[in-house]
Structures are given as structure tokens and as C-alpha cells.
Design a protein around this motif. Structure first.
Motif, short mmCIF file in Angstrom:
data_model
loop_
_atom_site.label_atom_id
_atom_site.label_comp_id
_atom_site.label_asym_id
_atom_site.label_seq_id
_atom_site.Cartn_x
_atom_site.Cartn_y
_atom_site.Cartn_z
N ASP A 25 0.85 -1.18 0.00
CA ASP A 25 0.00 0.00 0.00
C ASP A 25 0.89 1.24 0.00
OD1 ASP A 25 -2.04 1.82 0.30
OD2 ASP A 25 -2.64 1.15 2.30
N HIS A 26 1.51 1.53 -1.15
CA HIS A 26 2.48 2.62 -1.25
C HIS A 26 1.90 3.98 -0.91
CE1 HIS A 26 5.74 0.21 -2.83
NE2 HIS A 26 4.88 -0.35 -3.65
N PHE A 27 0.62 4.19 -1.18
CA PHE A 27 0.00 5.50 -0.95
C PHE A 27 -0.73 5.58 0.39
CE2 PHE A 27 0.17 4.95 -5.59
CZ PHE A 27 1.10 5.93 -5.87
N GLU A 29 -3.41 4.10 1.46
CA GLU A 29 -4.86 4.18 1.33
C GLU A 29 -5.59 3.39 2.43
OE1 GLU A 29 -5.62 4.57 -3.37
OE2 GLU A 29 -4.46 2.80 -2.73
N HIS A 65 -9.58 -0.71 -2.93
CA HIS A 65 -8.54 0.11 -3.56
C HIS A 65 -7.68 -0.69 -4.54
CE1 HIS A 65 -9.63 2.71 -0.16
NE2 HIS A 65 -9.35 3.67 -1.02
#
Length: 95
Positions: A25-27, A29, A65
């Protein structure tokens, strides 16, 4: 003696990740859901059976997501946490 290495004889064939592998989950979210789940684990001596609701919420966020493949929650072991289908009596009592 020299050994010739032939790297061109094999070609790389990409394949889909194994079940259970999914992107990070790089961002961030789903970071809030992950934090709730981790807090629950710490508070319950890492007994994950005590944190199933938080785990379900986290997995739902990941699916929403597109961080993992959509799966029915029943198939992921959350059948007992699902809303029961409305009974026939509930349908009959509505105007």
C-alpha cells in the motif's frame, strides 16, 4: 578450462503472484485500517481471533482500492461476520 555460460537459452515468463501475495500500500490508502488491526493485535497478545472484525475491514479496504483481488468475504473466512440475509418474516412486515 573455461566454461561458457549461455544466458540466452532460457527466457523469463512472468506469472501472476501466488494467492495471498498482493502489492504494498504505497499510498497509505488503507493505513488507518492496518493501524487499527495492529493495535488490536498488540492489545490482545497477538491473538488474531480477537481482531477478526479489524482484519475484515482491512481486507475490504484493500479490495476496494484494488490492492488485492476481490474475493467474497465468506471465502476469506468471515462468513460469521457477514450480515445475515433478511428473513422472509422481515420482508412480509414491510409496508
Amino acid at each position: 578450462m573455461s566454461t561458457a555460460m549461455n544466458f540466452g537459452s532460457k527466457s523469463f515468463k512472468p506469472r501472476a503472484p501466488d494467492k495471498g501475495s498482493f502489492p504494498l500500500d504505497h499510498f497509505g490508502e488503507c493505513k488507518a485500517f492496518k493501524e487499527k488491526f495492529m493495535k488490536c493485535l498488540r492489545e490482545n497478545s497477538f491473538d488474531n481471533s480477537m481482531c477478526r472484525l479489524q482484519s475484515k475491514d482491512y481486507l475490504e479496504c484493500r479490495m476496494d482500492h484494488q490492492l488485492m483481488t476481490k474475493e467474497p468475504l465468506e471465502k476469506l473466512g468471515f462468513r460469521d461476520l457477514m450480515d445475515p440475509p433478511p428473513s422472509q418474516a422481515d420482508k412480509d412486515s414491510k409496508p
